[in-house]
Design an enzyme around this catalytic site. Structure first.
Site, PDB file in Angstrom:
ATOM      1  N   LYS A  23      -7.495   7.841  15.533  1.00 31.69           N
ATOM      2  CA  LYS A  23      -8.645   8.600  15.027  1.00 31.69           C
ATOM      3  C   LYS A  23      -9.978   7.930  15.401  1.00 31.69           C
ATOM      4  O   LYS A  23     -10.898   8.596  15.830  1.00 31.69           O
ATOM      5  CB  LYS A  23      -8.564   8.756  13.496  1.00 31.69           C
ATOM      6  CG  LYS A  23      -7.302   9.474  13.017  1.00 31.69           C
ATOM      7  CD  LYS A  23      -7.304   9.678  11.505  1.00 31.69           C
ATOM      8  CE  LYS A  23      -7.205   8.399  10.700  1.00 31.69           C
ATOM      9  NZ  LYS A  23      -5.902   7.717  10.717  1.00 31.69           N
ATOM     10  N   ARG A  49      -8.123  12.281   2.357  1.00 32.28           N
ATOM     11  CA  ARG A  49      -6.783  11.696   2.380  1.00 32.28           C
ATOM     12  C   ARG A  49      -5.936  12.179   1.207  1.00 32.28           C
ATOM     13  O   ARG A  49      -4.796  11.757   1.068  1.00 32.28           O
ATOM     14  CB  ARG A  49      -6.891  10.180   2.304  1.00 32.28           C
ATOM     15  CG  ARG A  49      -6.760   9.479   3.644  1.00 32.28           C
ATOM     16  CD  ARG A  49      -6.962   7.982   3.402  1.00 32.28           C
ATOM     17  NE  ARG A  49      -6.283   7.167   4.363  1.00 32.28           N
ATOM     18  CZ  ARG A  49      -6.862   6.637   5.435  1.00 32.28           C
ATOM     19  NH1 ARG A  49      -8.112   6.875   5.723  1.00 32.28           N
ATOM     20  NH2 ARG A  49      -6.170   5.870   6.236  1.00 32.28           N
ATOM     21  N   ARG A  98      -2.973  -3.797  17.303  1.00 32.23           N
ATOM     22  CA  ARG A  98      -4.388  -3.770  16.916  1.00 32.23           C
ATOM     23  C   ARG A  98      -4.732  -5.004  16.079  1.00 32.23           C
ATOM     24  O   ARG A  98      -5.853  -5.504  16.153  1.00 32.23           O
ATOM     25  CB  ARG A  98      -4.688  -2.484  16.132  1.00 32.23           C
ATOM     26  CG  ARG A  98      -6.154  -2.345  15.752  1.00 32.23           C
ATOM     27  CD  ARG A  98      -6.484  -0.961  15.224  1.00 32.23           C
ATOM     28  NE  ARG A  98      -6.046  -0.768  13.861  1.00 32.23           N
ATOM     29  CZ  ARG A  98      -6.164   0.392  13.186  1.00 32.23           C
ATOM     30  NH1 ARG A  98      -6.703   1.445  13.782  1.00 32.23           N
ATOM     31  NH2 ARG A  98      -5.771   0.497  11.952  1.00 32.23           N
ATOM     32  N   ARG A 151      -7.848  -7.234  11.050  1.00 36.49           N
ATOM     33  CA  ARG A 151      -7.612  -6.528   9.788  1.00 36.49           C
ATOM     34  C   ARG A 151      -6.313  -7.004   9.142  1.00 36.49           C
ATOM     35  O   ARG A 151      -5.246  -6.893   9.743  1.00 36.49           O
ATOM     36  CB  ARG A 151      -7.543  -5.010  10.044  1.00 36.49           C
ATOM     37  CG  ARG A 151      -8.910  -4.369  10.156  1.00 36.49           C
ATOM     38  CD  ARG A 151      -8.811  -2.904  10.499  1.00 36.49           C
ATOM     39  NE  ARG A 151      -7.987  -2.117   9.589  1.00 36.49           N
ATOM     40  CZ  ARG A 151      -7.919  -0.785   9.620  1.00 36.49           C
ATOM     41  NH1 ARG A 151      -8.634  -0.116  10.509  1.00 36.49           N
ATOM     42  NH2 ARG A 151      -7.152  -0.148   8.771  1.00 36.49           N
ATOM     43  N   ARG A 179       1.307   1.766   3.948  1.00 40.48           N
ATOM     44  CA  ARG A 179       0.279   2.727   4.385  1.00 40.48           C
ATOM     45  C   ARG A 179       0.931   3.994   4.922  1.00 40.48           C
ATOM     46  O   ARG A 179       0.461   5.102   4.670  1.00 40.48           O
ATOM     47  CB  ARG A 179      -0.635   2.099   5.438  1.00 40.48           C
ATOM     48  CG  ARG A 179      -1.612   1.097   4.809  1.00 40.48           C
ATOM     49  CD  ARG A 179      -2.138   0.114   5.833  1.00 40.48           C
ATOM     50  NE  ARG A 179      -2.957   0.724   6.855  1.00 40.48           N
ATOM     51  CZ  ARG A 179      -3.213   0.146   8.030  1.00 40.48           C
ATOM     52  NH1 ARG A 179      -2.695  -1.031   8.334  1.00 40.48           N
ATOM     53  NH2 ARG A 179      -3.986   0.756   8.910  1.00 40.48           N
TER      54      ARG A 179
HETATM   55  P1  ADP Z   1      -6.104   3.645   9.054  1.00 41.47           P
HETATM   56  O1  ADP Z   1      -6.327   5.109   9.245  1.00 41.47           O
HETATM   57  O2  ADP Z   1      -5.738   2.942  10.318  1.00 41.47           O
HETATM   58  O3  ADP Z   1      -5.176   3.312   7.923  1.00 41.47           O
HETATM   59  P2  ADP Z   1      -8.744   3.347   7.850  1.00 41.47           P
HETATM   60  O4  ADP Z   1      -9.746   2.406   8.357  1.00 41.47           O
HETATM   61  O5  ADP Z   1      -9.015   4.809   7.943  1.00 41.47           O
HETATM   62  O6  ADP Z   1      -7.432   2.947   8.618  1.00 41.47           O
HETATM   63  O7  ADP Z   1      -8.438   3.027   6.301  1.00 41.47           O
HETATM   64  C1  ADP Z   1      -8.146   1.724   5.854  1.00 41.47           C
HETATM   65  C2  ADP Z   1      -7.921   1.722   4.336  1.00 41.47           C
HETATM   66  O8  ADP Z   1      -9.130   2.140   3.677  1.00 41.47           O
HETATM   67  C3  ADP Z   1      -6.851   2.673   3.814  1.00 41.47           C
HETATM   68  O9  ADP Z   1      -5.560   2.106   3.889  1.00 41.47           O
HETATM   69  C4  ADP Z   1      -7.327   2.868   2.362  1.00 41.47           C
HETATM   70  O10 ADP Z   1      -7.017   1.755   1.548  1.00 41.47           O
HETATM   71  C5  ADP Z   1      -8.839   2.900   2.501  1.00 41.47           C
HETATM   72  N1  ADP Z   1      -9.346   4.290   2.689  1.00 41.47           N
HETATM   73  C6  ADP Z   1      -9.925   4.787   3.810  1.00 41.47           C
HETATM   74  N2  ADP Z   1     -10.240   6.079   3.636  1.00 41.47           N
HETATM   75  C7  ADP Z   1      -9.851   6.422   2.390  1.00 41.47           C
HETATM   76  C8  ADP Z   1      -9.876   7.616   1.625  1.00 41.47           C
HETATM   77  N3  ADP Z   1     -10.376   8.758   2.121  1.00 41.47           N
HETATM   78  N4  ADP Z   1      -9.379   7.605   0.362  1.00 41.47           N
HETATM   79  C9  ADP Z   1      -8.872   6.482  -0.158  1.00 41.47           C
HETATM   80  N5  ADP Z   1      -8.797   5.317   0.501  1.00 41.47           N
HETATM   81  C10 ADP Z   1      -9.281   5.272   1.769  1.00 41.47           C
END
Ligand code: ADP
Length: 191
Positions: A14, A89, A128, A134, A146
């Site tokens: 993404k 999400r 990654r 991370r 996740r």
């Molecule tokens: P990825 O899609 O690779 O898991 P992101 O950077 O989008 O990575 O998200 C990392 C973390 O941030 C998620 O595992 C969650 O803990 C938090 N997070 C991100 N977006 C949301 C959301 N919309 N609602 C709740 N938690 C979120």
């Protein structure tokens, strides 16, 4: 406005694809994960709260995430549109986003969902981790968590946009350029 939800499991690509879409269509990139990470770096209250959830591979609570998203959107005056990356999400987030955009006299144009199978996601995330630093990418148990949170809480959001006839699935396997072309084609047939 052109408002796109770029959807997909962790590691689907993404962030990478968002960079290309914002350039071509002149959109604002809004990644909730990036905003949370910036807050963690800046040691804000929001960052402290988000960190405990993120490190465990769990979702940050809806109320906190929705408030944060609203204030990020409000920072931009007269945008051509947004790419929402990592949001919504949950169904509650999708509902809140619809209501918020409608209060701004706009709406989601389409959801583009990158589809990548689980084994490939795990390989990509561990790779990654070598460059991203991370913590949530480096630990296989957190990656598992996740992916399972995605399957249980996030995947159902597809149906929310399917019901509005805004859902488009995109094959997320192939070269980065090929996938970008698939996304461009899907957007260009919609607008
Ligand atoms: P990825 O899609 O690779 O898991 P992101 O950077 O989008 O990575 O998200 C990392 C973390 O941030 C998620 O595992 C969650 O803990 C938090 N997070 C991100 N977006 C949301 C959301 N919309 N609602 C709740 N938690 C979120």
């Amino acid at each position: 406005m052109l408002n796109i939800v770029l959807f997909g499991p962790p590691g689907a690509g993404k962030g990478t694809q968002s960079e290309r879409l914002i350039e071509k269509y002149n959109l604002v990139h809004l990644s909730t994960g990036d905003v949370f990470r910036a807050n963690i770096k800046g040691e804000t209250e929001l960052g402290k709260l988000a960190k405990s959830y993120m490190d465990a591979g769990q979702l940050v609570p809806d109320a906190v995430t929705i408030d944060m998203l609203r204030s990020e959107v409000a920072k931009h005056s007269d945008p051509k549109g947004f790419i929402f990356d990592g949001f919504p999400r949950t169904n509650a987030q999708a509902q809140a986003l619809d209501e918020f955009l409608s209060s701004l006299n706009t709406s989601i144009s389409l959801m583009l969902a990158l589809e990548v199978e689980e084994q490939e996601l795990k390989t990509r995330l561990l790779k990654r981790a070598e460059v991203s630093g991370r913590a949530d990418d480096a630990d296989p148990a957190v990656i598992e968590k996740r992916i399972s949170v995605y399957n249980q809480e996030t995947a159902p959001v597809k149906a929310f946009y399917q019901a509005q006839e805004k859902f488009v699935a995109i094959d997320g396997i192939g070269s980065i350029d090929d996938i970008t072309q698939r996304l461009f084609a899907a957007i260009d047939t919609t607008i």
